[in-house]
Design an enzyme around this catalytic site. Structure first.
Site, PDB file in Angstrom:
ATOM      1  CB  SER A 200       2.621  -2.757   1.330  1.00 10.41           C
ATOM      2  OG  SER A 200       1.742  -1.818   1.928  1.00 10.41           O
TER       3      SER A 200
ATOM      4  CE  LYS B  10      -1.815  10.954  -1.128  1.00 13.39           C
ATOM      5  NZ  LYS B  10      -2.044   9.564  -0.693  1.00 13.39           N
ATOM      6  CB  SER B  11       3.738   9.529   2.987  1.00 16.26           C
ATOM      7  OG  SER B  11       3.279   8.810   1.876  1.00 16.26           O
TER       8      SER B  11
ATOM      9  NE  ARG C  79      -3.107   5.405  -9.022  1.00 18.65           N
ATOM     10  CZ  ARG C  79      -2.616   5.912  -7.898  1.00 18.65           C
ATOM     11  NH1 ARG C  79      -1.430   5.538  -7.458  1.00 18.65           N
ATOM     12  NH2 ARG C  79      -3.307   6.806  -7.216  1.00 18.65           N
TER      13      ARG C  79
ATOM     14  CE  LYS D 260      -0.159   1.443  -4.839  1.00 25.02           C
ATOM     15  NZ  LYS D 260       0.219   1.491  -3.435  1.00 25.02           N
TER      16      LYS D 260
ATOM     17  CG  ASP E   4       1.910   6.540  -4.632  1.00 30.38           C
ATOM     18  OD1 ASP E   4       1.302   5.467  -4.803  1.00 30.38           O
ATOM     19  OD2 ASP E   4       2.073   7.053  -3.509  1.00 30.38           O
TER      20      ASP E   4
HETATM   21  C1  S3P Z   1       1.870   5.115   1.232  1.00 27.96           C
HETATM   22  C2  S3P Z   1       2.351   3.936   0.752  1.00 27.96           C
HETATM   23  C3  S3P Z   1       2.090   3.446  -0.625  1.00 27.96           C
HETATM   24  C4  S3P Z   1       1.545   4.534  -1.526  1.00 27.96           C
HETATM   25  C5  S3P Z   1       0.511   5.387  -0.851  1.00 27.96           C
HETATM   26  C6  S3P Z   1       1.062   6.041   0.402  1.00 27.96           C
HETATM   27  C7  S3P Z   1       2.200   5.506   2.617  1.00 27.96           C
HETATM   28  O1  S3P Z   1       1.143   2.399  -0.564  1.00 27.96           O
HETATM   29  O2  S3P Z   1       0.998   3.985  -2.700  1.00 27.96           O
HETATM   30  O3  S3P Z   1       0.059   6.415  -1.724  1.00 27.96           O
HETATM   31  O4  S3P Z   1       2.022   6.692   2.978  1.00 27.96           O
HETATM   32  O5  S3P Z   1       2.638   4.642   3.383  1.00 27.96           O
HETATM   33  P1  S3P Z   1       1.605   0.877  -0.354  1.00 27.96           P
HETATM   34  O6  S3P Z   1       2.480   0.894   0.794  1.00 27.96           O
HETATM   35  O7  S3P Z   1       0.371   0.089  -0.106  1.00 27.96           O
HETATM   36  O8  S3P Z   1       2.279   0.501  -1.638  1.00 27.96           O
END
Ligand code: S3P
Length: 439
Positions: free
Chosen positions: A170, A24-25, A349, A345, A318
């Site tokens: 983050s 996804k990222s 969670r 989140k 996650d």
């Molecule tokens: C993500 C970063 C994470 C993760 C999210 C996707 C990203 O969040 O929990 O599902 O794609 O950069 P945080 O960076 O806020 O922890």
């Protein structure tokens, strides 16, 4: 709104070879950088989940021609750094925190105004973590009184680079500021208190944008450009995590997860499960599109409770819903600390998992920044996933070790990250069925 209900038969085991949903990222970022590049970016293995599709739709609304997705293939006609056009209305980012936070940085630097909105969950999530540092860079962004969406972003501001130490680990905040930094005067540097996923830095480099990394700090110089490239999106380790845990806890399981992204900033779940005693091997390790990839074989093994080292928290951020299910099936106590981020989140969670585990008869004590779980025998029951995809999938896997049926409400958002979860899980041996019920 419809209520998608998962119904799980207790017991069973997982077997077979499978490729879980794409990352996804990386899918989000492929659209963002492809749109801003010069030339045509071809993406393979794009995640056709609601979250990454929300990002895709937002760029279409800003005038970017995007073909697909068709069987994971997407072709993006980049418009260049200054080529985005004002969207006709608010950009609806659904459940996707990544879309909203990363876009806030990019859009703060555009010549036009935008409004970002989301669903009830996203509209309750903290946005000051991005609007505050962006404001320091010269951005103008209105939020609700509580610092949440809708975000109204005023265009036409002159951004200046900053040197920012994030108060929390983050990747979303880091990526937001780096995106703004591409347009800012001078240099933008972001320091992180713990290692977070580095897909933005890797992808910027793949698009030919120089990035300076120095320990826990990353810097970009504003004013550069991106060159189109090809992107191969691996399977998402966060989606693989449910099968890793399912196979670990269900006796007789043996699963090969193919082409999983094993970027070192994402593999906390592997480390944690191995510390708990999981029988897990990485095979065929290779690089694909600038990201390390492997096939992961996992067989069931007895697990033991552990104290999870705090430095692993951002590397597995996650995966905790799945890890908590592993902890519930382990012998002894598992203790998590330093994970207050889990409370903000897609759902809280820590609370959602503690509530569900207690319904199943497990002693799970939430704390301000974590949880204490005593391994035991899972029973059955009806659980509210709180519209959180990862809570729903974690409890689905819990059924493999339950004595009675588990019913899970509000599983609609599984489609945000893992649209074919039910089919893949059922084909591998999980006794799962899904039904739409009226609310
Ligand atoms: C993500 C970063 C994470 C993760 C999210 C996707 C990203 O969040 O929990 O599902 O794609 O950069 P945080 O960076 O806020 O922890």
């Amino acid at each position: 709104m419809n209520n998608t209900v998962f119904r799980l038969r207790p017991g069973g085991r997982l077997r077979g070879r499978l490729r879980v949903a794409s990352d996804k990222s990386i899918s989000h970022r492929s659209i963002m950088f492809g749109a801003l590049a010069e030339g045509v970016t071809e993406v393979e293995g794009f995640l056709e989940g609601a979250d990454s599709l929300a990002t895709l739709a937002a760029f279409r609304a800003m005038g970017v021609a995007i073909e697909g997705p068709e069987e994971g293939r997407v072709s993006i006609q980049g418009v260049g750094m200054q080529g985005l056009r004002p969207p006709p209305g608010p950009l609806d980012l659904g459940n996707s925190g990544t879309s909203m936070r990363l876009l806030a940085g990019l859009l703060a630097a555009q010549a036009f105004d935008t409004t970002l909105v989301g669903d009830a969950s996203l509209s309750g999530r903290p946005m000051r973590r991005v609007t505050e540092p962006l404001t320091r860079m010269g951005a103008r962004i209105d939020t609700s009184e509580g610092g949440t969406a809708p975000l109204h972003i005023h265009g036409g501001q002159h951004l200046r680079g900053i040197d920012y130490e994030m108060p929390m680990a983050s990747a979303q905040v880091k990526s937001c500021l780096l995106l703004a930094g591409l347009y800012a005067e001078g240099e933008t540097c972001v320091g992180e208190p713990g290692i977070t996923r580095d897909h933005t830095e890797r992808m910027l480099q793949a698009f030919g944008y120089p990035v300076q990394k120095n320990g826990h700090r990353v810097c970009v110089q504003g004013g550069g450009g991106l060159r189109a490239t090809r992107i191969q999106v691996p399977a998402d380790i966060s989606s693989a995590a449910f099968f890793l845990v399912g196979a670990a806890i269900a006796p007789g399981s043996d699963v090969l997860l193919q082409e999983v992204g094993v970027n070192p900033t994402r593999i906390g779940v592997i480390d944690i499960l191995q510390r708990m005693g999981a029988d897990l091997t990485l095979l065929n390790q290779r690089m694909a599109g600038g990201e390390p990839v492997a096939d992961i074989r996992i067989r069931s093994a007895p697990l033991r409770g552990i104290a999870i080292p705090e430095e692993l928290v951002p590397l597995a951020i996650d995966e905790f819903p799945a890890i908590f299910v592993a902890a519930a099936c382990a012998e002894g106590t598992t203790v998590l600390t330093g994970a207050e981020e889990l409370r903000v989140k897609e759902s809280d969670r820590i609370q959602a998992m503690a509530d569900g585990l207690q319904i199943l008869g497990i002693e799970a004590r939430p704390t301000a920044d974590g949880i204490v779980i005593e391994g035991g025998q899972l029973g059955g029951g009806r659980i509210d996933s709180q519209h959180d995809h990862r809570i729903a999938m974690a409890f689905a896997m819990a059924a493999l070790r339950a004595t009675d049926e588990i019913v899970i409400d509000h599983c609609d958002n599984v489609a945000t990250s893992f649209p074919n979860f039910v089919e893949l899980a059922a084909a591998s041996g999980l006794g799962i069925s899904s039904r739409e019920m009226g609310q």
